[in-house]
Design an enzyme around this catalytic site. Structure first.
Site, PDB file in Angstrom:
ATOM      1  N   ASP A   1      47.242  36.098  47.935  1.00  0.00           N
ATOM      2  CA  ASP A   1      47.540  35.629  46.580  1.00  0.00           C
ATOM      3  C   ASP A   1      49.049  35.441  46.436  1.00  0.00           C
ATOM      4  OD1 ASP A   1      47.524  35.037  43.886  1.00  0.00           O
ATOM      5  OD2 ASP A   1      46.264  36.722  43.314  1.00  0.00           O
ATOM      6  N   ASP A   2      49.476  34.181  46.265  1.00  0.00           N
ATOM      7  CA  ASP A   2      50.895  33.860  46.022  1.00  0.00           C
ATOM      8  C   ASP A   2      51.793  34.046  47.247  1.00  0.00           C
ATOM      9  OD1 ASP A   2      50.119  33.348  43.450  1.00  0.00           O
ATOM     10  OD2 ASP A   2      51.436  34.797  42.490  1.00  0.00           O
TER      11      ASP A   2
ATOM     12  N   CYS B   1      46.367  29.843  41.056  1.00  0.00           N
ATOM     13  CA  CYS B   1      45.193  30.650  41.429  1.00  0.00           C
ATOM     14  C   CYS B   1      43.842  30.031  41.117  1.00  0.00           C
ATOM     15  CB  CYS B   1      45.276  32.011  40.739  1.00  0.00           C
ATOM     16  SG  CYS B   1      46.790  32.930  41.063  1.00  0.00           S
TER      17      CYS B   1
ATOM     18  N   LYS C   1      39.801  39.916  44.379  1.00  0.00           N
ATOM     19  CA  LYS C   1      39.996  39.129  43.158  1.00  0.00           C
ATOM     20  C   LYS C   1      38.960  38.014  43.012  1.00  0.00           C
ATOM     21  CE  LYS C   1      43.585  36.056  41.210  1.00  0.00           C
ATOM     22  NZ  LYS C   1      45.025  35.749  41.222  1.00  0.00           N
TER      23      LYS C   1
ATOM     24  N   HIS D   1      38.572  35.823  39.505  1.00  0.00           N
ATOM     25  CA  HIS D   1      39.386  34.891  38.721  1.00  0.00           C
ATOM     26  C   HIS D   1      38.718  33.540  38.477  1.00  0.00           C
ATOM     27  CE1 HIS D   1      43.807  33.662  37.675  1.00  0.00           C
ATOM     28  NE2 HIS D   1      43.080  34.025  36.615  1.00  0.00           N
TER      29      HIS D   1
ATOM     30  N   HIS E   1      50.512  38.986  44.775  1.00  0.00           N
ATOM     31  CA  HIS E   1      50.747  38.653  43.369  1.00  0.00           C
ATOM     32  C   HIS E   1      51.498  39.796  42.703  1.00  0.00           C
ATOM     33  CE1 HIS E   1      50.002  37.314  39.265  1.00  0.00           C
ATOM     34  NE2 HIS E   1      49.367  36.234  39.716  1.00  0.00           N
TER      35      HIS E   1
ATOM     36  N   ASP F   1      46.507  31.171  48.559  1.00  0.00           N
ATOM     37  CA  ASP F   1      45.831  30.370  47.530  1.00  0.00           C
ATOM     38  C   ASP F   1      46.746  29.308  46.942  1.00  0.00           C
ATOM     39  OD1 ASP F   1      47.456  32.171  46.127  1.00  0.00           O
ATOM     40  OD2 ASP F   1      46.020  32.466  44.508  1.00  0.00           O
ATOM     41  N   ASN F   2      48.050  29.538  47.014  1.00  0.00           N
ATOM     42  CA  ASN F   2      49.031  28.562  46.513  1.00  0.00           C
ATOM     43  C   ASN F   2      50.398  28.942  47.068  1.00  0.00           C
ATOM     44  OD1 ASN F   2      48.137  30.343  43.703  1.00  0.00           O
ATOM     45  ND2 ASN F   2      50.229  30.605  44.461  1.00  0.00           N
TER      46      ASN F   2
ATOM     47  N   LYS G   1      55.337  28.136  43.342  1.00  0.00           N
ATOM     48  CA  LYS G   1      53.992  28.212  42.777  1.00  0.00           C
ATOM     49  C   LYS G   1      53.913  27.420  41.465  1.00  0.00           C
ATOM     50  CE  LYS G   1      51.065  31.683  40.490  1.00  0.00           C
ATOM     51  NZ  LYS G   1      50.861  33.132  40.236  1.00  0.00           N
TER      52      LYS G   1
END
Length: 556
Positions: free
Chosen positions: A37-38, A76, A130, A132, A222, A285-286, A307
């Site tokens: 994540d991130d 996300c 996660k 989301h 994240h 994810d990004n 991001k």
């Protein structure tokens, strides 16, 4: 006698059929999808960084495929929806920002998603971490969307220790075991919770009953809540004392804990005799939130943007694919691919061309690139949509080597190039960490870890180097997408320094027309304002599926 012979032949035929079915089940690969994540482009060793040790992730990259032209969505929820549905977010209503914890919406229920397709092929699917993608009603949550178990959280972020999430001034606990609130996990580090559930799933999986799909969706890296934005383990922070910038060091500790998790998962696959028949994907994810964006300190160096921007730093993902099935490995995979492609790609990997028949009557944006990756052939993907957000007025599209950027987010305040580059000197990279890591050790047992000199060559080839922008007239190549659309040749200019719009007006016109055509197929963004009836203070300070307990007849 003849009856006995017929009976014997019938039993033999049934036995043969059973053996074929068992053999098919065994032959199907286990699929382990690890989503960071991130994570920034410059935050893993296999992309040239020598600042943050990621030996377990790197070992997989050096013995598999480094996905060199791999793209994700810029934030996300859109990325996760694309992964699960094989549809661009503009076709699911998920294209604008993220899904907030009190929003009465979720990923549309009429969409069949990745675990459901794999379950049809005999897989058992589990998720750790996660979600989301919506939880305001129970039917939107993982156990109702194809997963057999879930230990993790429903919203977009949390504190890694107390497991609470702060959003829009509201505070509440968000940690689940299935649909139950996991009060008993309080104080356990989120990365460890996700890891432990992953290990338990692998250890308990009965391979004779079919293959495993395990979706490991890390909280890391994240940021947490405002009162503790970088919730790193103190002992790891102390080990990384060569990183002078303290917040960058804490971010690096989040990465290191996640890398340790990857090593433990690979080792458990080995112990369970599942590794050799596994496909492992590691992806962000990004792009990373750099220099304080979202109170975080990722690095996308040398790429432009962060991001939630459509620059390469926001959408070009650090990712790898590992499998014993791959030919011509290790290698830098230059096949163009988008996160939206994973669903059909993994279906083909799981069940061959016949499995793709399930998608014949479904309108998807994703396409299978399995054969291209498996055999190092040309990717069938010739273009990809980065996103269209008509609320914020930003859009980006790539066709071949060309990329169109129209408009931007945050009024252009995050359109620059951000560090820190950190140390990228190959001499500072510790190859022994790769060899001695749990992943490295497991791969050596399979005789799949390359020699150090070969890993060095792979790492050097994966390094993105950007030349300084040169032009007789600097204004010719300057890009301000708030004033006019910009055009880049990404293969020649991966850092988006030289705007080619004025030099190739016909290309620009064609791409603008294509963008307009794609936008004509978009559905409206599904975003809704927070429903105060979902605020945690009404539910014993937990984020919950409030829609199951209230009158929703007036919900829009």
């Amino acid at each position: 006698m003849q009856m006995s012979q017929r009976l014997a032949m019938k039993l033999q035929l049934q036995l043969h059929l059973c053996l074929l079915l068992v053999g098919y089940a065994i032959a199907q690969p286990h699929i382990i999808f690890i989503l960071a994540d991130d994570l920034g482009f410059n935050d893993v060793g296999f992309r040239g960084s020598a600042q943050i040790p990621t030996p377990n992730i790197d070992a997989l990259a050096y013995s598999g495929l480094i996905l060199n032209r791999y793209y994700v969505n810029a934030i996300c929820t859109p990325s996760r929806s694309a992964l699960m549905t094989a549809k661009y977010p503009i076709h699911t209503g998920m294209q604008h920002t993220v899904l907030y914890a009190a929003e009465p919406r979720g990923l549309p229920l009429d969409l069949k998603i990745l675990p459901q397709y794999l379950n049809d092929l005999g897989y058992t699917s589990h998720i750790a971490g996660k979600w989301h993608l919506g939880h305001w009603k129970r039917v939107y949550t993982p156990l109702y969307r194809g997963f057999s178990s879930h230990v993790g959280y429903w919203s977009g972020h949390q504190d890694y220790s107390d497991h609470s999430a702060v959003e829009h001034g509201q505070w509440g606990l968000d940690m689940r075991n299935g649909t139950d609130i996991a009060y008993d996990l309080h104080g356990q580090y989120t990365t460890d919770v996700i890891t432990q559930h992953s290990l338990n799933v692998i250890a308990k999986h009965n391979v004779t009953k079919g293959p495993l799909f395990l979706y490991v969706a890390h909280a890391a890296v994240h940021s947490g809540n405002p009162y503790n934005p970088l919730p790193a383990k103190d002992d790891i922070v102390r080990r990384l004392d060569t990183i002078q910038h303290y917040k960058r060091r804490k971010y690096a500790a989040l990465v290191t804990a996640m890398d340790d998790s990857v090593g433990q998962i690979v080792e458990q696959l080995r112990k369970s005799r599942m590794l050799e028949n596994s496909i492992i994907i590691f992806s962000t994810d990004n792009g990373g939130p750099a220099e304080g964006f979202n109170s975080n300190f990722a690095s996308n160096y040398p790429l432009r943007g962060v991001k939630n921007t459509l620059w390469e730093g926001g959408v070009r993902g650090a990712a790898l694919l590992w499998s014993t099935q791959l030919t011509k490995r290790p290698r830098i995979a230059d096949q163009t691919m988008h996160i939206v492609d994973w669903l059909p790609t993994l279906l083909e990997a799981a069940g061959g061309k016949a499995a793709l028949a399930a998608l014949n009557n479904v309108q998807l944006d994703g396409m299978s690139v399995w054969q291209a990756l498996l055999k190092n052939e040309v990717s069938p993907r010739k273009s990809l949509l980065h996103n269209i957000d008509d609320i914020w007025g930003s859009a980006a599209l790539s066709v071949g080597d060309w990329k169109l950027v129209k408009g931007t987010n945050y009024n252009g305040s995050w359109d620059g190039w951000y560090g820190p580059p950190g140390t990228r000197n190959p001499r500072d990279y510790d190859w022994q960490l790769v060899v001695k890591s749990p992943s490295g050790q497991a791969l050596q047992q399979l005789k799949m870890l390359p020699k150090t000199v070969d890993m060095m060559r792979t790492r050097e080839a994966a390094n993105v180097i950007c030349k300084d922008a040169k032009s007789k007239n600097a204004s010719d190549i300057t890009c301000n997408p708030l004033r006019a659309p910009c055009l880049f040749n990404i293969r020649e200019d991966p850092c988006e320094q030289r705007n080619q719009a004025s030099f190739y007006p016909k290309v620009l016109e064609l791409m603008l027309n294509e963008l307009q055509l794609i936008n004509s197929t978009a559905v409206p963004p599904a975003n809704k304002p927070d429903d105060p009836r979902g605020f945690p203070r009404l539910w014993n300070y937990t984020w919950t599926n409030f829609g199951d307990f209230i009158d929703t007849s007036n919900c829009i």
